[in-house]
Design an enzyme around this catalytic site. Structure first.
Site, PDB file in Angstrom:
ATOM      1  N   ASN A 172       0.871  -1.178   0.000  1.00 28.74           N
ATOM      2  CA  ASN A 172       0.000   0.000   0.000  1.00 28.74           C
ATOM      3  C   ASN A 172       0.907   1.228   0.000  1.00 28.74           C
ATOM      4  O   ASN A 172       1.556   1.505   1.008  1.00 28.74           O
ATOM      5  CB  ASN A 172      -0.885  -0.063   1.258  1.00 28.74           C
ATOM      6  CG  ASN A 172      -1.688   1.203   1.477  1.00 28.74           C
ATOM      7  OD1 ASN A 172      -1.716   2.099   0.633  1.00 28.74           O
ATOM      8  ND2 ASN A 172      -2.348   1.281   2.623  1.00 28.74           N
ATOM      9  N   TRP A 173       0.936   1.912  -1.121  1.00 27.04           N
ATOM     10  CA  TRP A 173       1.877   3.040  -1.250  1.00 27.04           C
ATOM     11  C   TRP A 173       1.315   4.324  -0.643  1.00 27.04           C
ATOM     12  O   TRP A 173       1.992   5.353  -0.636  1.00 27.04           O
ATOM     13  CB  TRP A 173       2.259   3.248  -2.723  1.00 27.04           C
ATOM     14  CG  TRP A 173       2.967   2.080  -3.346  1.00 27.04           C
ATOM     15  CD1 TRP A 173       3.331   0.909  -2.722  1.00 27.04           C
ATOM     16  CD2 TRP A 173       3.406   1.951  -4.712  1.00 27.04           C
ATOM     17  NE1 TRP A 173       3.965   0.069  -3.613  1.00 27.04           N
ATOM     18  CE2 TRP A 173       4.020   0.683  -4.839  1.00 27.04           C
ATOM     19  CE3 TRP A 173       3.324   2.769  -5.831  1.00 27.04           C
ATOM     20  CZ2 TRP A 173       4.562   0.241  -6.052  1.00 27.04           C
ATOM     21  CZ3 TRP A 173       3.860   2.317  -7.035  1.00 27.04           C
ATOM     22  CH2 TRP A 173       4.476   1.067  -7.133  1.00 27.04           C
ATOM     23  N   LYS A 174       0.088   4.285  -0.166  1.00 28.30           N
ATOM     24  CA  LYS A 174      -0.537   5.447   0.485  1.00 28.30           C
ATOM     25  C   LYS A 174      -0.355   6.709  -0.364  1.00 28.30           C
ATOM     26  O   LYS A 174      -0.345   6.625  -1.581  1.00 28.30           O
ATOM     27  CB  LYS A 174      -0.001   5.584   1.918  1.00 28.30           C
ATOM     28  CG  LYS A 174      -0.199   4.281   2.710  1.00 28.30           C
ATOM     29  CD  LYS A 174       0.038   4.417   4.176  1.00 28.30           C
ATOM     30  CE  LYS A 174      -0.195   3.062   4.848  1.00 28.30           C
ATOM     31  NZ  LYS A 174      -0.017   3.116   6.294  1.00 28.30           N
ATOM     32  N   GLU A 186      -6.638   4.199   8.255  1.00 27.20           N
ATOM     33  CA  GLU A 186      -6.540   5.652   8.020  1.00 27.20           C
ATOM     34  C   GLU A 186      -7.861   6.194   7.470  1.00 27.20           C
ATOM     35  O   GLU A 186      -8.238   7.337   7.752  1.00 27.20           O
ATOM     36  CB  GLU A 186      -5.344   5.936   7.094  1.00 27.20           C
ATOM     37  CG  GLU A 186      -4.036   5.770   7.861  1.00 27.20           C
ATOM     38  CD  GLU A 186      -2.876   5.232   7.055  1.00 27.20           C
ATOM     39  OE1 GLU A 186      -2.875   5.341   5.819  1.00 27.20           O
ATOM     40  OE2 GLU A 186      -1.943   4.684   7.688  1.00 27.20           O
ATOM     41  N   GLY A 194       2.697   2.025  10.925  1.00 23.42           N
ATOM     42  CA  GLY A 194       3.600   3.159  10.769  1.00 23.42           C
ATOM     43  C   GLY A 194       4.314   3.562  12.045  1.00 23.42           C
ATOM     44  O   GLY A 194       4.927   4.616  12.115  1.00 23.42           O
ATOM     45  N   HIS A 250      -9.402   0.713   5.360  1.00 20.65           N
ATOM     46  CA  HIS A 250      -8.081   0.901   5.964  1.00 20.65           C
ATOM     47  C   HIS A 250      -8.224   1.785   7.208  1.00 20.65           C
ATOM     48  O   HIS A 250      -9.059   2.687   7.244  1.00 20.65           O
ATOM     49  CB  HIS A 250      -7.117   1.533   4.957  1.00 20.65           C
ATOM     50  CG  HIS A 250      -5.713   1.563   5.471  1.00 20.65           C
ATOM     51  ND1 HIS A 250      -5.260   2.553   6.309  1.00 20.65           N
ATOM     52  CD2 HIS A 250      -4.688   0.690   5.314  1.00 20.65           C
ATOM     53  CE1 HIS A 250      -3.997   2.287   6.634  1.00 20.65           C
ATOM     54  NE2 HIS A 250      -3.629   1.168   6.044  1.00 20.65           N
ATOM     55  N   GLY A 255       2.970  -1.164   4.353  1.00 19.91           N
ATOM     56  CA  GLY A 255       2.945   0.270   4.061  1.00 19.91           C
ATOM     57  C   GLY A 255       4.350   0.804   3.820  1.00 19.91           C
ATOM     58  O   GLY A 255       4.888   0.738   2.715  1.00 19.91           O
ATOM     59  N   GLY A 256       4.965   1.317   4.875  1.00 15.93           N
ATOM     60  CA  GLY A 256       6.274   1.973   4.758  1.00 15.93           C
ATOM     61  C   GLY A 256       7.307   1.156   3.992  1.00 15.93           C
ATOM     62  O   GLY A 256       7.998   1.686   3.104  1.00 15.93           O
ATOM     63  N   SER A 284       3.752  -2.337  10.373  1.00 11.22           N
ATOM     64  CA  SER A 284       5.213  -2.394  10.523  1.00 11.22           C
ATOM     65  C   SER A 284       5.822  -3.740  10.115  1.00 11.22           C
ATOM     66  O   SER A 284       6.733  -4.238  10.782  1.00 11.22           O
ATOM     67  CB  SER A 284       5.615  -2.010  11.949  1.00 11.22           C
ATOM     68  OG  SER A 284       5.182  -0.688  12.241  1.00 11.22           O
ATOM     69  N   GLU A 329      -4.991  -5.384  10.757  1.00 11.34           N
ATOM     70  CA  GLU A 329      -3.993  -4.347  10.978  1.00 11.34           C
ATOM     71  C   GLU A 329      -4.262  -3.636  12.301  1.00 11.34           C
ATOM     72  O   GLU A 329      -5.080  -2.704  12.362  1.00 11.34           O
ATOM     73  CB  GLU A 329      -4.032  -3.325   9.843  1.00 11.34           C
ATOM     74  CG  GLU A 329      -3.777  -3.929   8.485  1.00 11.34           C
ATOM     75  CD  GLU A 329      -3.294  -2.879   7.493  1.00 11.34           C
ATOM     76  OE1 GLU A 329      -2.166  -3.027   7.012  1.00 11.34           O
ATOM     77  OE2 GLU A 329      -4.022  -1.918   7.229  1.00 11.34           O
TER      78      GLU A 329
HETATM   79  P1  PGA Z   1       2.999   0.103   7.771  1.00  8.97           P
HETATM   80  O1  PGA Z   1       1.517   0.290   7.176  1.00  8.97           O
HETATM   81  O2  PGA Z   1       3.582  -1.122   7.134  1.00  8.97           O
HETATM   82  O3  PGA Z   1       3.731   1.368   7.384  1.00  8.97           O
HETATM   83  O4  PGA Z   1       2.854  -0.041   9.241  1.00  8.97           O
HETATM   84  C1  PGA Z   1       0.686  -0.813   6.966  1.00  8.97           C
HETATM   85  C2  PGA Z   1      -0.637  -0.363   6.402  1.00  8.97           C
HETATM   86  O5  PGA Z   1      -1.136   0.696   6.807  1.00  8.97           O
HETATM   87  O6  PGA Z   1      -1.232  -1.028   5.521  1.00  8.97           O
END
Ligand code: PGA
Length: 250
Positions: free
Chosen positions: A10-12, A97, A173, A95, A234-235, A213, A167
């Site tokens: 997920n490149w956000k 967020e 993050g 998600h 994510g990251g 993470s 998640e």
């Molecule tokens: P993260 O994000 O790997 O940066 O913790 C995961 C996600 O939000 O899908």
């Protein structure tokens, strides 16, 4: 039963088209001998660019969200019809967020899930508890509610197009990963919830990714757990040098 592993990035809200193209090109080259199922979800603005690069490879194209309505007066929203037009195969919904920053509730997420499935897209439905919910002993109840309400009205046939991503919000993050044991316990619980709704066969088959993470250093230990079938990253998905080792965890 052995389920295939499914690793998604997920490149956000990162990357210009040029940056997205560079990463997609590197992933195509470095994952072509990868053994698992892969997906990248760039921003809407890079979907067309990235789609042209991953088309015909072993990497699926995903979007990070979609509107709850097919089309109409919804300024700023992106329709599932527009995503399909760009070759999107899968959409990430619910998600954390979206839930916590943009206040999406289970009812809205459920509408999106049903609309995406109706139009033939696959869905990654995210569930997960906040730190205070975990500390109050409510992690399971929160995930159950999000899964049950998110899947309301989804047929057994359509469930085969759904992946769940667990998640824990406190692990996204933050650099804090749930221990493989803690994550696996929730995955097993979510599988039981699916069994109650759709029967044990469907529960055995459904892919449940872990997210929060995930890094090259912890991927293999997470994936080794019975109920962890992949990762939503994510990251670490923003660079080939960190995503590829996760995607090829050994
Ligand atoms: P993260 O994000 O790997 O940066 O913790 C995961 C996600 O939000 O899908």
């Amino acid at each position: 039963m052995s389920r295939p592993y499914y690793i998604a990035g997920n490149w956000k809200m990162h990357k210009t088209r040029a940056e997205a193209a560079e990463l997609a090109g590197a992933l195509v080259a470095q994952l072509k001998d990868g053994k698992h199922k892969y997906l990248v979800a760039p921003s809407f603005t890079s979907l067309e660019t990235v789609g042209a690069i991953v088309r015909g490879t072993n990497i699926l194209l995903g979007a990070q969200d979609c509107a709850a309505e097919e089309q109409g007066a919804h300024t700023g929203e992106v329709s599932v019809l527009q995503l399909k037009d760009l070759g999107v195969q899968t959409v990430i919904l619910g998600h954390s967020e979206r839930r916590h920053i943009y206040k999406e509730d289970d009812e809205l997420i459920n509408k999106k899930v049903k609309l995406a499935l109706k139009h033939g897209l696959d869905v990654i439905l995210c569930v997960g508890e906040l730190l205070e919910e975990r500390e109050a002993g409510n992690a399971e109840a929160v995930c159950e509610t999000q899964a049950v309400k998110g899947l309301e009205g989804v047929s057994a046939a359509d469930l085969s197009k759904v992946t769940i991503a667990y998640e824990p919000v406190w692990a996204i993050g933050t650099g804090k990963t749930a221990t493989p044991e803690d994550a696996d316990a929730i995955h097993a619980f979510v599988r039981k919830v699916i069994a109650k709704l759709y029967g044990s066969g469907a529960a055995e088959k459904i892919i449940i990714q872990y997210g929060g993470s995930v890094k090259p250093e912890n991927a293999a230990r997470l994936m080794a757990k019975e109920n962890i079938d992949g990762a939503l990253v994510g990251g670490a998905a923003l660079k080939a040098e960190t995503f590829v080792p996760i995607a090829k965890f050994a």
